[in-house]
Design a protein around this motif. Structure first.
Motif, PDB file in Angstrom:
ATOM      1  N   TYR A 115       0.849  -1.184   0.000  1.00 58.83           N
ATOM      2  CA  TYR A 115       0.000   0.000   0.000  1.00 58.83           C
ATOM      3  C   TYR A 115       0.892   1.243   0.000  1.00 58.83           C
ATOM      4  O   TYR A 115       2.053   1.193   0.434  1.00 58.83           O
ATOM      5  CB  TYR A 115      -0.895   0.015   1.240  1.00 58.83           C
ATOM      6  CG  TYR A 115      -1.987  -1.024   1.232  1.00 58.83           C
ATOM      7  CD1 TYR A 115      -2.945  -1.058   0.218  1.00 58.83           C
ATOM      8  CD2 TYR A 115      -2.053  -1.978   2.244  1.00 58.83           C
ATOM      9  CE1 TYR A 115      -3.946  -2.016   0.219  1.00 58.83           C
ATOM     10  CE2 TYR A 115      -3.053  -2.948   2.250  1.00 58.83           C
ATOM     11  CZ  TYR A 115      -3.989  -2.964   1.228  1.00 58.83           C
ATOM     12  OH  TYR A 115      -4.969  -3.912   1.221  1.00 58.83           O
ATOM     13  N   PRO A 116       0.378   2.381  -0.495  1.00 56.90           N
ATOM     14  CA  PRO A 116       1.206   3.596  -0.570  1.00 56.90           C
ATOM     15  C   PRO A 116       1.911   3.958   0.723  1.00 56.90           C
ATOM     16  O   PRO A 116       3.106   4.268   0.717  1.00 56.90           O
ATOM     17  CB  PRO A 116       0.192   4.675  -0.987  1.00 56.90           C
ATOM     18  CG  PRO A 116      -0.827   3.928  -1.776  1.00 56.90           C
ATOM     19  CD  PRO A 116      -0.958   2.593  -1.090  1.00 56.90           C
ATOM     20  N   ARG A 117       1.199   3.911   1.878  1.00 56.07           N
ATOM     21  CA  ARG A 117       1.846   4.334   3.127  1.00 56.07           C
ATOM     22  C   ARG A 117       2.987   3.399   3.511  1.00 56.07           C
ATOM     23  O   ARG A 117       3.981   3.826   4.097  1.00 56.07           O
ATOM     24  CB  ARG A 117       0.823   4.424   4.269  1.00 56.07           C
ATOM     25  CG  ARG A 117       0.160   3.136   4.686  1.00 56.07           C
ATOM     26  CD  ARG A 117      -0.964   3.425   5.663  1.00 56.07           C
ATOM     27  NE  ARG A 117      -1.654   2.233   6.117  1.00 56.07           N
ATOM     28  CZ  ARG A 117      -1.355   1.577   7.230  1.00 56.07           C
ATOM     29  NH1 ARG A 117      -0.362   1.994   7.990  1.00 56.07           N
ATOM     30  NH2 ARG A 117      -2.035   0.503   7.584  1.00 56.07           N
ATOM     31  N   HIS A 118       2.878   2.107   3.135  1.00 57.67           N
ATOM     32  CA  HIS A 118       3.971   1.184   3.406  1.00 57.67           C
ATOM     33  C   HIS A 118       5.128   1.398   2.434  1.00 57.67           C
ATOM     34  O   HIS A 118       6.302   1.242   2.801  1.00 57.67           O
ATOM     35  CB  HIS A 118       3.471  -0.259   3.330  1.00 57.67           C
ATOM     36  CG  HIS A 118       2.554  -0.633   4.446  1.00 57.67           C
ATOM     37  ND1 HIS A 118       1.441  -1.437   4.281  1.00 57.67           N
ATOM     38  CD2 HIS A 118       2.555  -0.277   5.761  1.00 57.67           C
ATOM     39  CE1 HIS A 118       0.821  -1.584   5.437  1.00 57.67           C
ATOM     40  NE2 HIS A 118       1.476  -0.887   6.353  1.00 57.67           N
ATOM     41  N   ARG A 119       4.803   1.760   1.187  1.00 59.51           N
ATOM     42  CA  ARG A 119       5.870   2.076   0.224  1.00 59.51           C
ATOM     43  C   ARG A 119       6.670   3.278   0.705  1.00 59.51           C
ATOM     44  O   ARG A 119       7.902   3.283   0.657  1.00 59.51           O
ATOM     45  CB  ARG A 119       5.278   2.361  -1.163  1.00 59.51           C
ATOM     46  CG  ARG A 119       4.625   1.171  -1.837  1.00 59.51           C
ATOM     47  CD  ARG A 119       4.545   1.360  -3.346  1.00 59.51           C
ATOM     48  NE  ARG A 119       3.860   2.557  -3.761  1.00 59.51           N
ATOM     49  CZ  ARG A 119       2.557   2.645  -4.005  1.00 59.51           C
ATOM     50  NH1 ARG A 119       1.784   1.572  -3.845  1.00 59.51           N
ATOM     51  NH2 ARG A 119       2.014   3.782  -4.410  1.00 59.51           N
ATOM     52  N   TRP A 120       5.955   4.325   1.166  1.00 62.50           N
ATOM     53  CA  TRP A 120       6.646   5.527   1.654  1.00 62.50           C
ATOM     54  C   TRP A 120       7.525   5.197   2.843  1.00 62.50           C
ATOM     55  O   TRP A 120       8.683   5.638   2.915  1.00 62.50           O
ATOM     56  CB  TRP A 120       5.625   6.602   2.047  1.00 62.50           C
ATOM     57  CG  TRP A 120       4.695   7.016   0.960  1.00 62.50           C
ATOM     58  CD1 TRP A 120       4.948   7.019  -0.389  1.00 62.50           C
ATOM     59  CD2 TRP A 120       3.342   7.461   1.100  1.00 62.50           C
ATOM     60  NE1 TRP A 120       3.841   7.438  -1.083  1.00 62.50           N
ATOM     61  CE2 TRP A 120       2.847   7.720  -0.211  1.00 62.50           C
ATOM     62  CE3 TRP A 120       2.509   7.666   2.193  1.00 62.50           C
ATOM     63  CZ2 TRP A 120       1.548   8.169  -0.438  1.00 62.50           C
ATOM     64  CZ3 TRP A 120       1.216   8.123   1.972  1.00 62.50           C
ATOM     65  CH2 TRP A 120       0.745   8.365   0.669  1.00 62.50           C
ATOM     66  N   ALA A 121       6.984   4.437   3.782  1.00 59.61           N
ATOM     67  CA  ALA A 121       7.739   4.104   4.989  1.00 59.61           C
ATOM     68  C   ALA A 121       8.964   3.263   4.666  1.00 59.61           C
ATOM     69  O   ALA A 121      10.049   3.483   5.215  1.00 59.61           O
ATOM     70  CB  ALA A 121       6.830   3.365   5.974  1.00 59.61           C
ATOM     71  N   LEU A 122       8.798   2.285   3.780  1.00 60.25           N
ATOM     72  CA  LEU A 122       9.908   1.406   3.432  1.00 60.25           C
ATOM     73  C   LEU A 122      10.989   2.158   2.660  1.00 60.25           C
ATOM     74  O   LEU A 122      12.188   1.964   2.882  1.00 60.25           O
ATOM     75  CB  LEU A 122       9.390   0.219   2.619  1.00 60.25           C
ATOM     76  CG  LEU A 122      10.345  -0.951   2.389  1.00 60.25           C
ATOM     77  CD1 LEU A 122      10.994  -1.404   3.688  1.00 60.25           C
ATOM     78  CD2 LEU A 122       9.597  -2.109   1.745  1.00 60.25           C
ATOM     79  N   ALA A 123      10.572   3.040   1.765  1.00 60.72           N
ATOM     80  CA  ALA A 123      11.540   3.845   1.012  1.00 60.72           C
ATOM     81  C   ALA A 123      12.336   4.739   1.951  1.00 60.72           C
ATOM     82  O   ALA A 123      13.558   4.878   1.814  1.00 60.72           O
ATOM     83  CB  ALA A 123      10.816   4.681  -0.046  1.00 60.72           C
ATOM     84  N   ASP A 124      11.657   5.343   2.938  1.00 57.49           N
ATOM     85  CA  ASP A 124      12.358   6.191   3.903  1.00 57.49           C
ATOM     86  C   ASP A 124      13.314   5.374   4.762  1.00 57.49           C
ATOM     87  O   ASP A 124      14.424   5.815   5.071  1.00 57.49           O
ATOM     88  CB  ASP A 124      11.354   6.918   4.804  1.00 57.49           C
ATOM     89  CG  ASP A 124      10.693   8.089   4.098  1.00 57.49           C
ATOM     90  OD1 ASP A 124      11.357   8.728   3.273  1.00 57.49           O
ATOM     91  OD2 ASP A 124       9.517   8.359   4.361  1.00 57.49           O
ATOM     92  N   MET A 125      12.891   4.176   5.147  1.00 54.61           N
ATOM     93  CA  MET A 125      13.738   3.317   5.964  1.00 54.61           C
ATOM     94  C   MET A 125      15.027   2.962   5.226  1.00 54.61           C
ATOM     95  O   MET A 125      16.108   2.913   5.813  1.00 54.61           O
ATOM     96  CB  MET A 125      12.983   2.032   6.326  1.00 54.61           C
ATOM     97  CG  MET A 125      13.774   1.077   7.217  1.00 54.61           C
ATOM     98  SD  MET A 125      12.931  -0.499   7.434  1.00 54.61           S
ATOM     99  CE  MET A 125      11.391   0.065   8.143  1.00 54.61           C
TER     100      MET A 125
END
Length: 241
Positions: A40-50
């Motif tokens: 999901y988008p919010r998980h993509r954003w979080a994983l990319a930031d991580m």
């Protein structure tokens, strides 16, 4: 099979369990991502930031790389809840001089015992920590409660709850808490030259409002505007008794 994601995790020395814990998902969910399912988008954003990568680098077919709006803008999050927990911790862990929290209650941080320990540890290491919360009996806090639709009494109770949870920090040298009676247009979370600015919107809870991640580079940048605002609130606020 998402080889790009697998290789990125390997370079970062992160396993499935590490990612699952950081993003608060089931390890099986991370396994499905590695097999090619798009998060999901919010998980993509979080994983990319991580991983300190761009979302478009990991999933080029889904998202275009985020283009730089300004040299001081590191990221823009659509909601405060979309800011990964790792970003909050990295922000405050990276401070070597000062940490500032300017908000009405910041109850979401105060309820995080790990964050309280982190702030205490930073203060003991010599980092100046300043916490600015709204005076619970002030008309400004009452108005914010009405604007958010939770009511003045609930908003005041949130501030008092946060004050109780932040209280252990008051015993540490280098930590100071003040109460302000200011109409806040933004909540500001500052660590040295980096800021997370939670924009306030009328009728919208702070958790639902956008967040700007900024890095100060020049005196005339917008970051300087927020820092000046923070200092003005600090000078007019009352020390906690």
């Amino acid at each position: 099979m998402s080889d790009t994601l697998r290789h990125a995790l390997a370079r970062a020395r992160l396993g499935t369990v590490d990612v699952a814990a950081a993003l608060e998902v089931d390890p099986k969910t991370v396994d499905r991502w590695l097999k090619g399912r798009i998060p999901y988008p919010r998980h993509r954003w979080a994983l990319a930031d991580m991983l300190e990568l761009d979302e478009g680098d990991l999933w080029p077919g889904v998202a275009q790389p985020r283009r730089t709006i300004s040299h001081e803008v590191k990221a823009v999050y659509p909601h405060r809840w979309a800011v990964p927990q790792t970003i909050w911790r990295r922000l405050f862990q990276g401070a070597s001089r000062e940490i500032d929290i300017l908000t009405y209650s910041s109850l979401f941080l105060a309820e995080d015992t790990g964050m309280i320990r982190l702030l205490g540890s930073q203060a003991r290491a010599g980092v100046k920590v300043r916490i600015l919360l709204g005076a619970p009996d002030s008309p400004e806090v009452a108005a914010r409660g009405d604007e958010e639709g939770i009511g003045a009494d609930v908003m005041a109770a949130r501030v008092r709850n946060a004050l109780m949870l932040y209280r252990p920090l008051q015993e540490i040298d280098g930590v100071e808490t003040r109460l302000h009676r200011t109409i806040l247009y933004n909540s500001i979370y500052r660590a040295d030259d980096e800021l997370l600015v939670n924009v306030h919107a009328y009728g919208t809870a702070a958790a639902q409002a956008p967040v700007l991640y900024l890095t100060a580079t020049k005196d005339e940048d917008s970051t300087a505007v927020y820092l000046t605002s923070l200092e003005r609130v600090w000078t007019t606020a009352e020390p906690l008794r």
